[in-house]
Scaffold this motif. Structure first.
Motif, short mmCIF file in Angstrom:
data_model
loop_
_atom_site.label_atom_id
_atom_site.label_comp_id
_atom_site.label_asym_id
_atom_site.label_seq_id
_atom_site.Cartn_x
_atom_site.Cartn_y
_atom_site.Cartn_z
N CYS A 3 -0.41 -3.34 -2.15
CA CYS A 3 0.51 -3.97 -3.08
C CYS A 3 0.82 -3.22 -4.39
N HIS A 29 6.71 -2.02 4.17
CA HIS A 29 5.65 -2.89 3.37
C HIS A 29 6.62 -4.15 2.77
N CYS A 33 5.61 -8.02 3.09
CA CYS A 33 4.95 -8.52 1.91
C CYS A 33 6.00 -9.45 1.28
N CYS A 36 5.56 -8.71 -2.89
CA CYS A 36 6.38 -7.44 -3.41
C CYS A 36 7.87 -7.57 -3.34
ZN ZN Z 1 2.84 -6.23 -1.26
#
Ligand code: ZN
Length: 186
Positions: A3, A29, A33, A36
């Motif tokens: 992250c 990602h 996520c 994020c």
């Molecule tokens: Zn992340």
């Protein structure tokens, strides 16, 4: 991709649309996520507030503003921390003052009998004057005791009289008990 790296890349990516392996990894990602993705949205909102970051001037201004905001936040956090510490100190002071007050009160209350004793020892005349009205009561009690003694002596001299008085007392007690119990039984 972690992250932290993702956030760094998101921040760097605002200035240049880099198409690299990192950018692909970043997109992967972001797809996974949610934290994020939220960070990305926050950055784009900041950019829309302070202007697009493609221009170096705007970029520096927005960075300055962000740094200023961070500094202000730090200052506010510090002030809050100071206030909290002051409150803690005040509470501690109040607590110690309360303990001192309690100790003084306890000491005063416990020293009153000692004080009276000291007054009795030092100012004997005063205590005697104060106790003079009580002396009359004590005299009366002593006289009553003497009368009782005389009565007891008289009674013990004559066993018949003692028996009669005892019988009378028992009868009177019985009558009294009967009279007292009667209304409750009816
Ligand atoms: Zn992340």
């Amino acid at each position: 991709m972690r992250c932290r790296d993702a956030k760094q890349w998101l921040y760097a990516q605002r200035d240049s649309d880099s198409e690299s392996a990192e950018a692909t990894a970043l997109q992967d990602h972001l797809a996974q996520c949610p934290a994020c993705r939220a960070y990305q949205q926050r950055i784009s909102r900041l950019d829309s507030l302070f202007g697009p970051s493609t221009s170096p001037v705007h970029s520096s201004i927005s960075t300055d503003k962000i740094m200023l905001a961070i500094q202000q936040q730090q200052r506010i956090t510090q002030q809050l921390e100071d206030i909290r510490k002051q409150q803690q100190t005040r509470v501690a002071q109040l607590r110690s003052v309360g303990a001192v007050c309690a100790a003084i009160t306890f000491f005063t209350l416990s020293s009153i009998p000692l004080l009276l004793l000291a007054v009795a020892i030092i100012q004997t005349d005063l205590v005697v004057k104060a106790l003079t009205p009580l002396n009359g009561v004590i005299d009366v009690l002593i006289i009553l005791g003497e009368y009782l003694q005389t009565g007891v002596a008289l009674v013990s001299r004559d066993n018949w009289l003692l028996s009669g008085i005892a019988f009378a007392v028992v009868v009177m007690m019985g009558m009294w008990l009967r009279l007292m119990r009667h209304p409750q039984e009816a």
